[in-house]
Structures are given as structure tokens and as C-alpha cells.
Design a protein around this motif. Structure first.
Motif, short mmCIF file in Angstrom:
data_model
loop_
_atom_site.label_atom_id
_atom_site.label_comp_id
_atom_site.label_asym_id
_atom_site.label_seq_id
_atom_site.Cartn_x
_atom_site.Cartn_y
_atom_site.Cartn_z
N ILE A 22 5.51 -1.99 -12.50
CA ILE A 22 4.41 -2.95 -12.34
C ILE A 22 4.96 -4.36 -12.15
O ILE A 22 4.47 -5.12 -11.31
CB ILE A 22 3.44 -2.87 -13.53
CG1 ILE A 22 2.71 -1.52 -13.51
CG2 ILE A 22 2.43 -4.03 -13.49
CD1 ILE A 22 1.90 -1.23 -14.74
N GLY A 23 6.00 -4.70 -12.90
CA GLY A 23 6.63 -6.01 -12.74
C GLY A 23 7.16 -6.21 -11.33
O GLY A 23 7.04 -7.28 -10.74
N THR A 24 7.76 -5.14 -10.78
CA THR A 24 8.27 -5.22 -9.41
C THR A 24 7.12 -5.41 -8.43
O THR A 24 7.20 -6.25 -7.52
CB THR A 24 9.05 -3.94 -9.06
OG1 THR A 24 10.17 -3.84 -9.95
CG2 THR A 24 9.53 -3.95 -7.63
N LEU A 25 6.04 -4.66 -8.60
CA LEU A 25 4.88 -4.81 -7.72
C LEU A 25 4.29 -6.21 -7.81
O LEU A 25 3.90 -6.80 -6.79
CB LEU A 25 3.81 -3.77 -8.05
CG LEU A 25 4.17 -2.32 -7.75
CD1 LEU A 25 3.06 -1.39 -8.23
CD2 LEU A 25 4.46 -2.12 -6.28
N ARG A 26 4.22 -6.75 -9.03
CA ARG A 26 3.72 -8.13 -9.19
C ARG A 26 4.62 -9.13 -8.49
O ARG A 26 4.16 -10.03 -7.81
CB ARG A 26 3.62 -8.49 -10.67
CG ARG A 26 2.42 -7.91 -11.32
CD ARG A 26 2.28 -8.41 -12.74
NE ARG A 26 1.04 -7.90 -13.29
CZ ARG A 26 0.86 -7.59 -14.55
NH1 ARG A 26 1.83 -7.78 -15.41
NH2 ARG A 26 -0.29 -7.12 -14.96
N GLY A 27 5.93 -8.96 -8.66
CA GLY A 27 6.88 -9.86 -8.04
C GLY A 27 6.80 -9.84 -6.52
O GLY A 27 7.05 -10.86 -5.86
N LEU A 28 6.43 -8.70 -5.97
CA LEU A 28 6.29 -8.57 -4.52
C LEU A 28 4.91 -9.00 -4.03
O LEU A 28 4.67 -9.07 -2.83
CB LEU A 28 6.56 -7.12 -4.09
CG LEU A 28 7.99 -6.65 -4.29
CD1 LEU A 28 8.08 -5.14 -4.04
CD2 LEU A 28 8.94 -7.40 -3.37
N GLY A 29 4.01 -9.28 -4.97
CA GLY A 29 2.68 -9.75 -4.60
C GLY A 29 1.66 -8.65 -4.35
O GLY A 29 0.58 -8.91 -3.83
#
Length: 56
Positions: A22-29
């Protein structure tokens, strides 16, 4: 989140670090931040910035 982790593991056939994912998805927008969370960078934020600029 525990249910999501179980379902992801069942789908992937191996353990999935859901908070990291989820953190990765957030970081990618791809995932909008929740209330009180810092704004995400990445594609979604860039699209919003470009959209605001084009409407100016």
C-alpha cells in the motif's frame, strides 16, 4: 488489513507485505492519502497538478 493480507497470500501463493505494498501504491500516486496523511507524489498528484495548471 489482516483479511487483505490473507487474500493476497492466497492469490499470490506466498506472503504479501500489505502495508509495504500500500505504501508503494501511495508513493506512486495510485492510492489517495487518508485524512491527515501527507499528500502522495507520483502520477495521481502529477495529473492533478497538470489539470490545475491547464485550467488556470
Amino acid at each position: 488489513m489482516a483479511q487483505a493480507a490473507r487474500e493476497a497470500e492466497e492469490f499470490a501463493g506466498e506472503p504479501v507485505d500489505v502495508p509495504d505494498f500500500i505504501g508503494t501504491l501511495r508513493g506512486l500516486g495510485f492510492v489517495e492519502p487518508g485524512p491527515g496523511e501527507p499528500a502522495a507524489g507520483g502520477r495521481a498528484a502529477a495529473k492533478r497538478r497538470c489539470g490545475r495548471a491547464s485550467r488556470s
